[in-house]
Motif scaffolding. Structure first.
Motif: not given
Length: 177
Positions: A31, A48, A64, A66, A73
């Protein structure tokens, strides 16, 4: 045949949940995030590329999430201990959430700490504003810098309070701040 259909449905539901709730390093890397341990502590930091940073206290149990499966996330599901979340509004206009058994804390861009201890979720704002409510809906409150709220299961009102410096410092120290 009915038993096999139920078993297949259970496997599909379990597999979907496993895809949505993953907190391992592979998910972080896929991610655009990196996971690392903070030097000489057992805290973890996830950074991130889209402006989300999460510092997790030692032994914190979190996953986390998504939700829209875009590889970024959207939220953290926190079950115990504490996390500090920093969201850059310029890079993350869609916001971010921390979901606990007692509360949902949502922002557009800010820095805040969430602690789950027993049957209480405590939320404290370091920078920005955070909306906090119970998962079962109802009235939400908005916290500003220096304010916090303790959320328990039930239907009582959420009371926003300015946290004493010692309480805020104790929580932030657990997160290396």
């Amino acid at each position: 045949m009915l038993v096999n259909s139920r078993m297949l449905l259970a496997l599909v539901v379990w597999g979907s949940a496993a895809c949505l709730f993953s907190a391992d390093a592979a998910f972080a890397q896929a991610s655009g995030c990196t996971m690392e341990r903070m030097a000489s502590t057992s805290r973890q930091v996830m950074r991130c590329a889209d402006g989300v940073t999460i510092v997790a206290e030692s032994e914190a149990r979190f996953n986390i999430i998504d939700r829209n499966r875009d590889g970024r996330p959207d939220a953290v599901s926190l079950r115990n201990k504490a996390v500090l979340v920093d969201v850059d509004r310029a890079q993350r206009p869609g916001g971010f959430e921390v979901v606990t058994p007692q509360a949902i804390a949502a922002v557009r861009g800010t820095r805040w700490a969430v602690d789950v201890n027993g049957g209480t979720t405590s939320v404290f704002v370091v920078r920005g504003r955070v909306a906090v409510g119970r998962p079962s809906a109802g009235r939400r409150v908005v916290l500003s810098v220096g304010e916090g709220v303790d959320v328990t299961r039930g239907s009582g009102p959420l009371t926003v309070r300015r946290w004493p410096p010692a309480r805020a410092a104790a929580l932030l120290a657990r997160l290396g701040q």
